[in-house]
Design a protein around this motif. Sequence first.
Motif, mmCIF file in Angstrom:
data_model
loop_
_atom_site.group_PDB
_atom_site.id
_atom_site.type_symbol
_atom_site.label_atom_id
_atom_site.label_comp_id
_atom_site.label_asym_id
_atom_site.label_seq_id
_atom_site.Cartn_x
_atom_site.Cartn_y
_atom_site.Cartn_z
ATOM 1 N N GLU A 181 54.395 37.158 35.715
ATOM 2 C CA GLU A 181 54.685 37.070 37.126
ATOM 3 C C GLU A 181 55.585 38.019 37.494
ATOM 4 N N ALA A 182 56.824 38.032 36.783
ATOM 5 C CA ALA A 182 58.016 39.015 37.210
ATOM 6 C C ALA A 182 57.346 40.431 36.828
ATOM 7 N N VAL A 183 56.651 40.714 36.010
ATOM 8 C CA VAL A 183 56.259 41.984 35.428
ATOM 9 C C VAL A 183 55.280 42.688 36.655
ATOM 10 N N ALA A 184 54.363 41.570 37.097
ATOM 11 C CA ALA A 184 53.229 42.076 38.002
ATOM 12 C C ALA A 184 53.686 42.477 39.685
ATOM 13 N N LEU A 185 55.013 41.754 39.801
ATOM 14 C CA LEU A 185 55.252 41.807 41.039
ATOM 15 C C LEU A 185 56.539 42.844 41.422
ATOM 16 N N ALA A 186 57.592 42.788 40.333
ATOM 17 C CA ALA A 186 58.902 43.233 40.721
ATOM 18 C C ALA A 186 59.001 44.624 40.348
ATOM 19 N N VAL A 219 56.666 45.985 28.013
ATOM 20 C CA VAL A 219 57.668 45.410 28.894
ATOM 21 C C VAL A 219 57.837 44.046 28.765
ATOM 22 N N GLU A 220 56.572 43.197 29.005
ATOM 23 C CA GLU A 220 56.483 41.951 28.753
ATOM 24 C C GLU A 220 56.963 41.423 27.409
ATOM 25 N N THR A 221 56.557 42.184 26.359
ATOM 26 C CA THR A 221 56.948 41.644 24.857
ATOM 27 C C THR A 221 58.562 41.754 24.980
ATOM 28 N N GLU A 222 58.993 43.002 25.374
ATOM 29 C CA GLU A 222 60.421 43.019 25.374
ATOM 30 C C GLU A 222 61.185 41.943 25.910
ATOM 31 N N LEU A 223 60.733 41.314 27.403
ATOM 32 C CA LEU A 223 61.313 40.290 28.119
ATOM 33 C C LEU A 223 61.104 39.032 27.391
ATOM 34 N N LEU A 224 59.910 38.768 26.808
ATOM 35 C CA LEU A 224 59.766 37.561 25.934
ATOM 36 C C LEU A 224 60.818 37.440 24.769
ATOM 37 N N GLN A 225 60.971 38.688 24.202
ATOM 38 C CA GLN A 225 61.894 38.703 22.903
ATOM 39 C C GLN A 225 63.208 38.492 23.393
ATOM 40 N N GLU A 226 63.714 38.874 24.742
ATOM 41 C CA GLU A 226 64.851 38.902 25.158
ATOM 42 C C GLU A 226 65.358 37.349 25.608
ATOM 43 N N LEU A 227 64.048 36.667 25.976
ATOM 44 C CA LEU A 227 64.046 35.264 26.202
ATOM 45 C C LEU A 227 63.995 34.307 25.108
ATOM 46 N N GLY A 228 63.709 34.762 23.802
ATOM 47 C CA GLY A 228 63.803 33.880 22.786
ATOM 48 C C GLY A 228 62.382 33.654 22.540
ATOM 49 N N VAL A 229 61.221 34.218 22.748
ATOM 50 C CA VAL A 229 60.131 33.780 22.773
ATOM 51 C C VAL A 229 59.281 34.774 22.010
ATOM 52 N N GLU A 230 58.589 34.565 20.846
ATOM 53 C CA GLU A 230 57.672 35.284 20.093
ATOM 54 C C GLU A 230 56.470 35.621 20.834
ATOM 55 N N PRO A 231 55.950 36.939 21.321
ATOM 56 C CA PRO A 231 54.775 37.249 22.050
ATOM 57 C C PRO A 231 53.442 36.508 21.682
ATOM 58 N N SER A 232 53.421 36.165 20.270
ATOM 59 C CA SER A 232 52.253 35.721 19.844
ATOM 60 C C SER A 232 52.209 34.272 20.050
ATOM 61 N N HIS A 233 53.199 33.664 20.651
ATOM 62 C CA HIS A 233 53.235 32.257 21.186
ATOM 63 C C HIS A 233 53.399 32.006 22.656
ATOM 64 N N ALA A 234 53.067 33.135 23.441
ATOM 65 C CA ALA A 234 53.459 33.365 24.865
ATOM 66 C C ALA A 234 51.997 32.582 25.572
#
Length: 234
Positions: A181-186, A219-234
């Motif tokens: 949502e953040a990536v799509a809009l901001a 960008v989405e992958t980088e942000l997920l990692q910053e938040l401690g979420v592995e992209p494969s589990h997003a």
Amino acid sequence: MSNIVDIRQLHRSFGGPAILDGIDLTIAPGEFVALLGRSGSGKSTLLRVLSGLDAAPAEKLEIPSRRSVVFQEPRLLPWKSVKDNVALGVKTPDSRSRASQALADVALSHRQDAWPLTLSGGEAQRAALARALVREPALLLLDEPFAALDALTRLRMHDLVFELWRKHKPAVLLVTHDVWEAVALADRILVLDQGRIAREIRIDAPHPRRRSDPQLTLVETELLQELGVEPSHA
């Protein structure tokens, strides 16, 4: 042009560790900023300060007087019609005509005389957006306004918010847990962590933005990692 929001060294605590620990934040006129962070990172506290619902000490705190908030719950008064809900807070003789125009902007003209309890979740959030925009805010604050909506309605609301932002040109701060949502809009994404802005990413990709765009995927992958979420589990 000077910034519409300018906050320097903002601190907030509630008798324990700092919730906001020296935040510096600027938002330019017409800029769309998204704020991400784990639960407890201070997102809601920062939004409450920006909305004027919460006072907090800062060396510098400049916020426009014309600002509106859309919360996760629509917060419509059930004993007033949709149009009367939208007109709340507008102290001009043309408040009802302005409310009608705002409802037209969110494609709810056909529901302006309805009672709020008869609206679907998406319709209620559109009414809440109309109520915020009818005041012609310089700053629009969105506090996870799509979190309770189903996936399809949420995507439609993304498109609507983008079109309303492009038409009315307020500065926007969107608080969300949804990275896409953040990536799509901001235009700019901030990551809040332990009361501080830990990361800032600017996105120059044109709209509409698609997940198939490899630049946005990165960008989405980088942000997920910053938040401690592995992209494969997003």
